[in-house]
Structure formats: structure tokens, C-alpha cells
Motif scaffolding. Structure first.
Motif, mmCIF file in Angstrom:
data_model
loop_
_atom_site.group_PDB
_atom_site.id
_atom_site.type_symbol
_atom_site.label_atom_id
_atom_site.label_comp_id
_atom_site.label_asym_id
_atom_site.label_seq_id
_atom_site.Cartn_x
_atom_site.Cartn_y
_atom_site.Cartn_z
ATOM 1 N N HIS A 204 -7.277 -8.267 0.187
ATOM 2 C CA HIS A 204 -7.404 -9.060 1.414
ATOM 3 C C HIS A 204 -6.099 -9.778 1.721
ATOM 4 O O HIS A 204 -5.369 -10.210 0.818
ATOM 5 N N SER A 205 -5.838 -9.944 2.997
ATOM 6 C CA SER A 205 -4.563 -10.500 3.449
ATOM 7 C C SER A 205 -4.340 -11.946 3.033
ATOM 8 O O SER A 205 -3.197 -12.408 2.978
ATOM 9 N N ASP A 206 -5.414 -12.697 2.741
ATOM 10 C CA ASP A 206 -5.255 -14.125 2.459
ATOM 11 C C ASP A 206 -5.149 -14.434 0.965
ATOM 12 O O ASP A 206 -5.318 -15.583 0.548
ATOM 13 N N THR A 207 -4.844 -13.426 0.143
ATOM 14 C CA THR A 207 -4.737 -13.639 -1.302
ATOM 15 C C THR A 207 -3.274 -13.779 -1.730
ATOM 16 O O THR A 207 -2.350 -13.353 -1.021
ATOM 17 N N ASP A 208 -3.086 -14.377 -2.904
ATOM 18 C CA ASP A 208 -1.730 -14.528 -3.434
ATOM 19 C C ASP A 208 -1.098 -13.179 -3.721
ATOM 20 O O ASP A 208 0.114 -13.005 -3.554
ATOM 21 N N ILE A 209 -1.923 -12.223 -4.160
ATOM 22 C CA ILE A 209 -1.371 -10.899 -4.453
ATOM 23 C C ILE A 209 -0.860 -10.239 -3.183
ATOM 24 O O ILE A 209 0.197 -9.597 -3.176
ATOM 25 N N THR A 235 0.871 -2.800 13.389
ATOM 26 C CA THR A 235 -0.054 -1.892 14.065
ATOM 27 C C THR A 235 0.450 -0.458 13.962
ATOM 28 O O THR A 235 1.614 -0.215 13.582
ATOM 29 N N TYR A 236 -0.397 0.488 14.277
ATOM 30 C CA TYR A 236 -0.098 1.909 14.077
ATOM 31 C C TYR A 236 1.129 2.366 14.851
ATOM 32 O O TYR A 236 1.910 3.183 14.377
ATOM 33 N N GLY A 237 1.304 1.827 16.068
ATOM 34 C CA GLY A 237 2.405 2.275 16.907
ATOM 35 C C GLY A 237 3.771 1.795 16.470
ATOM 36 O O GLY A 237 4.773 2.131 17.100
ATOM 37 N N ASP A 238 3.814 1.016 15.371
ATOM 38 C CA ASP A 238 5.102 0.545 14.869
ATOM 39 C C ASP A 238 5.879 1.630 14.129
ATOM 40 O O ASP A 238 7.046 1.422 13.781
ATOM 41 N N VAL A 239 5.237 2.781 13.860
ATOM 42 C CA VAL A 239 5.936 3.885 13.212
ATOM 43 C C VAL A 239 5.747 5.143 14.057
ATOM 44 O O VAL A 239 4.884 5.201 14.930
ATOM 45 N N GLU A 240 6.569 6.126 13.775
ATOM 46 C CA GLU A 240 6.467 7.370 14.536
ATOM 47 C C GLU A 240 5.173 8.107 14.190
ATOM 48 O O GLU A 240 4.541 7.864 13.155
ATOM 49 N N LYS A 241 4.791 9.019 15.063
ATOM 50 C CA LYS A 241 3.560 9.788 14.883
ATOM 51 C C LYS A 241 3.572 10.540 13.559
ATOM 52 O O LYS A 241 4.604 11.078 13.142
ATOM 53 N N TYR A 248 -2.922 -4.583 7.736
ATOM 54 C CA TYR A 248 -4.181 -5.279 7.508
ATOM 55 C C TYR A 248 -5.073 -5.068 8.733
ATOM 56 O O TYR A 248 -4.707 -5.419 9.854
ATOM 57 N N GLY A 249 -6.243 -4.460 8.506
ATOM 58 C CA GLY A 249 -7.143 -4.110 9.599
ATOM 59 C C GLY A 249 -8.008 -5.270 10.048
ATOM 60 O O GLY A 249 -7.827 -6.422 9.646
ATOM 61 N N GLY A 250 -8.981 -4.941 10.874
ATOM 62 C CA GLY A 250 -9.842 -5.956 11.472
ATOM 63 C C GLY A 250 -10.657 -6.738 10.469
ATOM 64 O O GLY A 250 -11.081 -7.866 10.736
ATOM 65 N N SER A 251 -10.912 -6.155 9.275
ATOM 66 C CA SER A 251 -11.671 -6.844 8.233
ATOM 67 C C SER A 251 -10.785 -7.730 7.363
ATOM 68 O O SER A 251 -11.282 -8.429 6.485
ATOM 69 N N GLY A 252 -9.465 -7.678 7.605
ATOM 70 C CA GLY A 252 -8.534 -8.424 6.774
ATOM 71 C C GLY A 252 -8.106 -7.694 5.524
ATOM 72 O O GLY A 252 -7.307 -8.206 4.741
ATOM 73 N N ILE A 256 -4.202 1.928 4.176
ATOM 74 C CA ILE A 256 -3.159 2.953 4.260
ATOM 75 C C ILE A 256 -3.567 3.859 5.410
ATOM 76 O O ILE A 256 -4.637 4.478 5.376
ATOM 77 N N GLY A 257 -2.755 3.896 6.431
ATOM 78 C CA GLY A 257 -3.081 4.682 7.615
ATOM 79 C C GLY A 257 -1.966 5.640 7.975
ATOM 80 O O GLY A 257 -0.972 5.774 7.262
ATOM 81 N N MET A 258 -2.156 6.301 9.098
ATOM 82 C CA MET A 258 -1.148 7.211 9.627
ATOM 83 C C MET A 258 -1.241 7.149 11.137
ATOM 84 O O MET A 258 -2.337 7.210 11.699
ATOM 85 N N ASN A 259 -0.114 7.007 11.795
ATOM 86 C CA ASN A 259 -0.114 6.940 13.253
ATOM 87 C C ASN A 259 -0.592 8.264 13.837
ATOM 88 O O ASN A 259 0.075 9.282 13.696
ATOM 89 N N GLN A 260 -1.793 8.239 14.445
ATOM 90 C CA GLN A 260 -2.414 9.391 15.085
ATOM 91 C C GLN A 260 -2.622 10.564 14.110
ATOM 92 O O GLN A 260 -2.550 11.725 14.489
#
Length: 279
Positions: A204-209, A235-241, A248-252, A256-260
Motif C-alpha cells: 500500500h502507498s501509505d506504508t514505510d516500505i 498514470t499509464y500514459g506516462d510511458v510509451e505504449k 499506485y491504483g485506485g485501491s492504493g 505492475i501494469g503496461m500502457n495499453q
């Protein structure tokens, strides 16, 4: 008097929603059968499908998804939750009320672990009163239809929770698998993979780790013998396709994602897979 009566009826609270959450899928008749039993007992029931796409038998993934699904619902909502690989064994069927006033009906197998961590415990009962089961023979392998659905229907109709069975104070909880940090490396675990192929981790985004990872920097991702690199971005659009990324997604939680594209397809992981992250 007629006007007051009409106004009172208009302001009457609607019956509670019964949310269905299972690993049954849509290909088989199981979900429809649960709905049919609920509506037979309580024709005025309001039934909502949350998801029926939990990975079969994966209680850990189910616990994460159930918590995410239930979070935004109001007090009084009733959730029928069934991810139940031990159905028909000694595990108990239960009714749970959280400290936030929501009700959960399902197996006592750890499925409610994350809900309890977020909402807290109020009361619970072992469902051992046959008068609140489905009429007819009780299936050893379909408690969703024969026990859990009927209990939710009776509860939504106004039956006092104390009538359903024996009060219990202790529930089964899943092992607490929090991320760790050692020797400059974060050890995390996959909790879910969404339909876009985003690999969601238990960090989670709010942890020390999480603070060890800096936005804009590259992160080494190690899974088994394979290693990858990806930047932590907003956000996804910050990197090339078709490039891997971390955000950090909507749940916090860290994803690991991939643009499109599908990170799952490239990483070849499942819920429960261990992931090592090195800033």
C-alpha cells in the motif's frame, strides 16, 4: 391523513441490498439458482451481482476482492460471499456483522479476513438452524444455494440475526502476509490480476516500505529467474505504449501494469506469486 400516509410510504427505507460474490462464473446455473432461492423466500429482495469471477478456490484473492467490493456499500448491506474449496467439510457456515453494520454470509475459511481488518468485528453466528435453510434435501457441495442464500433472504426480510444460530467469537483468518524490506529489496505478493492484465501487489502507498520507491525512478522487478525494469509513474500514459510500469491504483495498492497492454501476459504470474522489487 391520506397525504401523510402517502408521504410516509414514499420516505420508507428500501429493503437492504443483497450482494452476491462468488467464484461460480456465469457459464453454469449456480448463480441463477441462488437468486431463485432468495426470491422464493423473499420476493421483494434487492439482489446485486458484485462479481462471480474470483479465481476458483482462491480464498486469498477472494478476501482481497470482497473487501474492495464491500468498502463503498452502506451499513445494512448483506453480502453472500462464496469461495469455498472446503465446502461440505468441518468448516462452519457463518453470519458475520462488522463494526460498520454490514452483514456477510459465507464459509468461515478466511474469506472475511480483509473485511474484518478494515471494518472490525461486531458479532458472528454459526448458521445451525435448519428452519432458515432451503427447503428439501441439503446438498453437501452447494451451501451457497442451500444455506447462505436463504440466510441472506431471511435477514433481508427482517429476521433477527440472533435467530440464525449459535453466537461465535473467533473466526478463521488468513495468514498475515505483509510486504517486507531486507537488503535493499522489497518482498511483495500478487493479490489479484484485473481484466486489463494489471498485476496488483499487497504493497500500500501509505506504508514505510512503499516510501523506498521514488516516483520517476526505475525499479528492478524479479519473479522467479526472470527480471524486468519499470519506472514508478503516476498514470499509464506516462510511458510509451506496451512498456511495463509501476503505479499506485485506485485501491492504493502498487500495480505492475503496461500502457495499453497486459503485464500479466509478459510476467506470467498468478495470485499468490512472489515478487521482488529493488529500487
Amino acid at each position: 391523513m391520506i397525504g401523510l400516509s402517502s408521504a410516509s410510504s414514499a420516505l420508507a427505507a428500501p429493503p437492504p441490498v443483497i450482494g452476491l460474490f462468488t467464484d461460480y462464473g456465469w457459464e453454469d446455473p449456480y448463480v441463477a439458482q441462488i437468486k431463485g432461492v432468495i426470491l422464493t423466500i423473499n420476493p421483494g429482495a434487492r439482489i446485486l451481482d458484485l462479481t462471480h469471477s474470483v479465481t476458483p478456490f482462491n480464498v486469498t484473492e477472494g478476501a482481497y476482492l470482497l473487501d474492495q467490493c464491500a468498502e463503498e456499500f452502506p451499513a445494512g448491506t448483506i453480502f453472500v460471499a462464496v469461495v469455498d474449496p472446503q465446502v461440505g467439510t468441518e468448516r462452519d457456515p457463518i453470519l458475520l456483522e462488522t463494526a460498520k453494520g454490514k452483514f456477510f454470509v459465507g464459509p468461515d475459511n478466511g474469506l472475511f479476513s480483509q473485511v474484518l481488518a478494515r471494518e472490525g468485528f461486531s458479532q458472528a453466528w454459526k448458521l445451525d438452524k435448519p428452519e432458515f435453510f432451503r427447503e428439501g434435501d441439503l446438498s453437501r457441495t452447494f451451501h451457497g444455494r442451500d444455506i447462505f442464500g436463504p440466510a441472506a433472504a431471511h435477514l433481508a426480510a427482517g429476521t433477527d440475526p440472533d435467530r440464525f444460530g449459535t453466537p461465535i467469537k473467533t473466526l478463521v483468518l488468513l495468514p498475515d502476509k505483509e510486504p517486507t524490506f531486507s537488503a535493499g529489496t522489497i518482498f511483495a505478493q500478487v493479490v489479484h490480476i484485473d481484466r486489463y492484465g494489471n498485476v496488483i501487489l499487497n504493497l500500500h502507498s501509505d506504508t514505510d516500505i512503499a516510501a523506498k520507491l521514488k516516483e520517476g525512478n526505475l525499479v528492478k522487478i524479479s519473479i522467479g529467474r526472470e527480471s524486468y525494469s519499470a519506472p514508478l509513474v503516476k498514470t499509464y500514459g506516462d510511458v510509451e505504449k506496451n512498456r511495463l510500469l509501476l503505479l499506485y491504483g485506485g485501491s492504493g495498492l502498487l500495480e505492475i501494469g503496461m500502457n495499453q497492454g497486459s503485464a500479466e501476459r509478459q510476467l506470467k504470474v498468478d495470485p499468490g506469486t512472489s515478487v521482488f522489487l529493488k529500487p
